[in-house]
Write an enzyme that holds these catalytic residues in place. Sequence first.
Site, PDB file in Angstrom:
ATOM      1  N   ASN A   9       0.865  -1.184   0.000  1.00  0.00           N
ATOM      2  CA  ASN A   9       0.000   0.000   0.000  1.00  0.00           C
ATOM      3  C   ASN A   9       0.903   1.235   0.000  1.00  0.00           C
ATOM      4  OD1 ASN A   9      -1.813   2.042   0.504  1.00  0.00           O
ATOM      5  ND2 ASN A   9      -2.220   1.456   2.623  1.00  0.00           N
ATOM      6  N   HIS A  96      -9.437   0.659   4.811  1.00  0.00           N
ATOM      7  CA  HIS A  96      -8.149   0.893   5.481  1.00  0.00           C
ATOM      8  C   HIS A  96      -8.368   1.821   6.666  1.00  0.00           C
ATOM      9  CE1 HIS A  96      -4.098   2.302   6.276  1.00  0.00           C
ATOM     10  NE2 HIS A  96      -3.677   1.203   5.675  1.00  0.00           N
ATOM     11  N   GLU A  98      -6.896   4.315   7.718  1.00  0.00           N
ATOM     12  CA  GLU A  98      -6.774   5.751   7.441  1.00  0.00           C
ATOM     13  C   GLU A  98      -8.015   6.278   6.728  1.00  0.00           C
ATOM     14  OE1 GLU A  98      -2.930   5.387   5.603  1.00  0.00           O
ATOM     15  OE2 GLU A  98      -2.114   4.809   7.550  1.00  0.00           O
ATOM     16  N   GLU A 168      -5.297  -5.398  10.492  1.00  0.00           N
ATOM     17  CA  GLU A 168      -4.303  -4.352  10.708  1.00  0.00           C
ATOM     18  C   GLU A 168      -4.623  -3.601  11.999  1.00  0.00           C
ATOM     19  OE1 GLU A 168      -2.366  -3.066   6.784  1.00  0.00           O
ATOM     20  OE2 GLU A 168      -4.181  -1.907   6.997  1.00  0.00           O
ATOM     21  N   GLY A 174       2.113   2.161  10.638  1.00  0.00           N
ATOM     22  CA  GLY A 174       2.985   3.321  10.458  1.00  0.00           C
ATOM     23  C   GLY A 174       3.635   3.806  11.740  1.00  0.00           C
ATOM     24  N   GLY A 236       4.851   1.389   4.675  1.00  0.00           N
ATOM     25  CA  GLY A 236       6.144   2.059   4.507  1.00  0.00           C
ATOM     26  C   GLY A 236       7.180   1.222   3.769  1.00  0.00           C
TER      27      GLY A 236
END
Length: 252
Positions: A9, A96, A98, A168, A174, A236
Amino acid sequence: MRKKIVAGNWKMNKDYVGAQQLLTQLLSYTNNNPLPCEVHIAPPSLYAMMAKDLLENGKVTVLTQDVSEHNQGAYTGEISVEMLKSIGVQGSLVGHSERRQFHGETDAHCAVKVKKLLEAGLTPIYCNGETLEQRKSGAHFDVVKNQTEVALFGLSAEEIKKVIIAYEPVWAIGTGETASPEQAQEIHAHIRQLLSQKYGNDVAQEISILYGGSVKPENAKEIFSQKDIDGGLIGGAALKIEDFSKIIEAFG
Ligand code: PEP
């Protein structure tokens, strides 16, 4: 048989030239090395067409990071399932953390998006996971149960077999903090048990459940070796070919 998958991602990273470079490196790596698992990438939607073109006939599946729950029309800024399909994108992340945190996405939205992708013959990677507060209060099993039920349990057995799930934990995304292999395995087993109760063990055994949250070359092997973990959703570390390729090779 559950597929082994490493999915990258990219989030909102890379300008055009940087994206082109990373895609070229990925193409070269995947063409010149045996892959022990499926490799998927979700670049920013703006680069999806370039990714499809550059990776054409290659071994990498191109996804997007989100898709609209609407079919077409006055939804400024949105991209529909049919648009993705028309350029050969093979699926999308859905839910996701976010998107949930910054764009108000709920599991009810996810249910619609997952269904639309499946109806178009595309693959959803449905993401779920608890926040730090929810884990600290011991609510993580219930949170993940509720998310999974609302977003996925309206699907038929044939449909859910085509979904990839990514657990997740929000506190690990992150942050550099990774769930221990045992913490991740315990939730993956929980999700698989929920799937088994609802759809039967044969169906549950066909669904790939990925772990996401600060997976790196150093910890990928141990995480992927857990019984119910079928791969990773990588943020990342998907932005550097050296790291992403080592994570892919963690399956070797
Ligand atoms: C993600 O974005 O899904 C993710 C897991 O990010 P990171 O690997 O950077 O924690």
